[in-house]
Design an enzyme around this catalytic site. Structure first.
Site, PDB file in Angstrom:
ATOM      1  N   ASN A  24       0.889  -1.012   0.194  1.00 31.69           N
ATOM      2  CA  ASN A  24      -0.306   0.487   0.043  1.00 31.69           C
ATOM      3  C   ASN A  24       1.004   1.440  -0.001  1.00 31.69           C
ATOM      4  OD1 ASN A  24      -1.907   2.528   0.220  1.00 31.69           O
ATOM      5  ND2 ASN A  24      -2.826   0.880   2.242  1.00 31.69           N
ATOM      6  N   HIS A  78     -11.268   4.522  -1.279  1.00 29.99           N
ATOM      7  CA  HIS A  78     -12.106   3.940  -0.386  1.00 29.99           C
ATOM      8  C   HIS A  78     -12.400   3.133  -0.635  1.00 29.99           C
ATOM      9  CE1 HIS A  78     -10.983   8.188   1.770  1.00 29.99           C
ATOM     10  NE2 HIS A  78      -9.808   7.591   1.171  1.00 29.99           N
ATOM     11  N   ARG A  97      -6.138  18.147   1.470  1.00 33.46           N
ATOM     12  CA  ARG A  97      -7.040  18.613   0.123  1.00 33.46           C
ATOM     13  C   ARG A  97      -8.299  18.669   0.591  1.00 33.46           C
ATOM     14  NH1 ARG A  97      -6.945  12.390  -1.751  1.00 33.46           N
ATOM     15  NH2 ARG A  97      -5.746  12.146   0.136  1.00 33.46           N
ATOM     16  N   GLU A 118      -7.167  -2.647   5.278  1.00 38.16           N
ATOM     17  CA  GLU A 118      -7.354  -2.730   3.571  1.00 38.16           C
ATOM     18  C   GLU A 118      -6.288  -3.738   3.571  1.00 38.16           C
ATOM     19  OE1 GLU A 118      -7.898   2.460   2.448  1.00 38.16           O
ATOM     20  OE2 GLU A 118      -6.276   1.581   3.448  1.00 38.16           O
ATOM     21  N   ARG A 144      -2.415  -2.241  -3.239  1.00 42.37           N
ATOM     22  CA  ARG A 144      -3.981  -1.098  -4.025  1.00 42.37           C
ATOM     23  C   ARG A 144      -3.065  -0.275  -4.816  1.00 42.37           C
ATOM     24  NH1 ARG A 144      -4.471   4.418  -0.423  1.00 42.37           N
ATOM     25  NH2 ARG A 144      -6.831   5.009  -0.502  1.00 42.37           N
TER      26      ARG A 144
END
Length: 372
Positions: free
Chosen positions: A9, A150, A211, A350, A61
């Site tokens: 990841n 996500h 962001r 994840e 990922r």
């Protein structure tokens, strides 16, 4: 032999490596600095040298695969090159991820490598949720649509929430929010994503650490006109200088710092953040015919009780009550006993979802669909 999956990841400024066997992490490494491409092979080799197991497959990922990768896909030269064509849609995430893919393929050339896109969970978004109100020619020519992100986190959290509710994953209707460095909200109906706050890029939606989230496009056009900002300055500001960092006047993009700060700007940042997240949660509920639970996940959603309380405190209209449980050490219900709408907290995993999807793409035991 039980398969062992190396999950990779690569974030914009971090790297997480895990060895997953039989649904459990047996070795991990987490760096807050994404390795230089020249050092990536050594980083991977050093990590694997300390392992006492042989890697069966590698799962990567991938934040954004555009139209090239919409489901977990074995990475060959053609696939990697096709994904590279979409790198500018997620410039903070895709280039470092592809650098790690190439490095990992050199370190482990004899095992399959699978790209697991964050967009896969949202691949079946209804047209009403996926389509931008833009000229049809633009949409056709450039593939302008809402992809959502996500997805790996949401796929995992949906399954765990269903387990906690004692229901099949394909029968739950939820609103989930992934809150971390990047933040989003997702509506799940009968186990499938039907709306989400992020769109064509991971910049849309609620404010994030650095962001901006959604802002008035007319304001952006105004900033680009009259020599106010260059395109590069605008891009850098939206990606690196906005969100919690911008709201707090540069104090921090980390909610932990802002919660501890006495500065008015820190309080404003947290207030705006909680309001925008709660507003998006309420809007996402419109995609559902019932709501079984509200689910928090992501690093902030998991371990920042002040943020959970602030968000829940604005959602009484949906039957949400402020959490009764603040400190959590396992997945579970945090709403008060007898609350009309359960509020759940699910630890982000994840790496386990990437391992599941990698094995599923290869038809190996231990795999599972990217969707419940």
């Amino acid at each position: 032999m039980t398969p062992t999956v190396l999950t990779v990841n690569a974030g914009s400024s971090s790297l997480q490596l895990h060895l997953v066997r039989d649904g459990r992490v047996v070795r991990t490494e987490h760096s807050e600095h994404s390795p230089d491409p020249a050092a990536a092979e050594r980083t991977l080799s050093d990590f694997l040298s300390g392992a006492d197991t042989e890697v069966t497959a590698v799962g990567h990922r991938l934040v954004h695969g555009g139209e090239a990768v919409r489901a977990p896909t074995v990475a060959d030269d053609d696939v990697v090159e096709a994904v590279r064509g979409y790198a500018d849609l997620a410039p903070l995430h895709v280039p470092p991820a592809l650098a790690l893919v190439e490095a990992a393929r050199r370190v482990l050339p004899s095992v399959p490598h699978v790209l697991c896109p964050d967009t896969a969970f949202h691949a079946g978004l209804p047209a009403a949720a996926a389509t931008y109100a833009l000229p049809a020619e633009w949409r056709r020519r450039w593939g302008l649509r809402r992809y959502g992100f996500h997805g790996l986190s949401y796929a995992w959290a949906t399954r765990r929430a269903a387990e906690l509710l004692g229901r099949p994953a394909g029968e739950v209707s939820l609103v989930l929010t992934h809150l971390g460095g990047g933040c989003s909200v997702c509506a799940v109906r009968d186990g499938r994503s039907v709306d989400t706050s992020m769109g064509f890029t991971p910049l849309e939606g609620v404010p994030m650490s650095k962001r901006s989230g959604s802002v008035d496009p007319g304001m952006l056009l105004w900033l680009l006109s009259g020599s106010r900002l260059t395109l590069e300055e605008l891009s850098d500001g939206l990606e690196h200088g906005s969100g919690l960092l911008g709201l707090s006047d540069g104090l921090s993009g980390d909610t932990r710092d802002l919660v501890a700060s006495p500065e008015e700007a820190a309080a404003l940042a947290l207030d705006v953040f909680a309001y925008r997240v709660s507003r998006e949660i309420a809007a996402s509920a419109a995609a559902l015919d019932r709501l079984d639970a509200l689910v928090f996940t992501g690093e902030i959603g998991w371990d920042q009780p002040e943020v959970r309380e602030a968000v829940c405190g604005r959602l009484s209209l949906l039957g949400v009550e402020p959490p009764a449980v603040t400190d959590v050490d396992r997945d579970g219900v945090v709403s008060p006993p007898g609350a009309r709408l359960p509020v759940l907290v699910v630890r982000p995993r994840e790496e386990l979802q990437v391992a599941r999807e990698t094995l599923a793409a290869l038809g190996r035991p231990g795999g599972g669909s990217g969707r419940p």
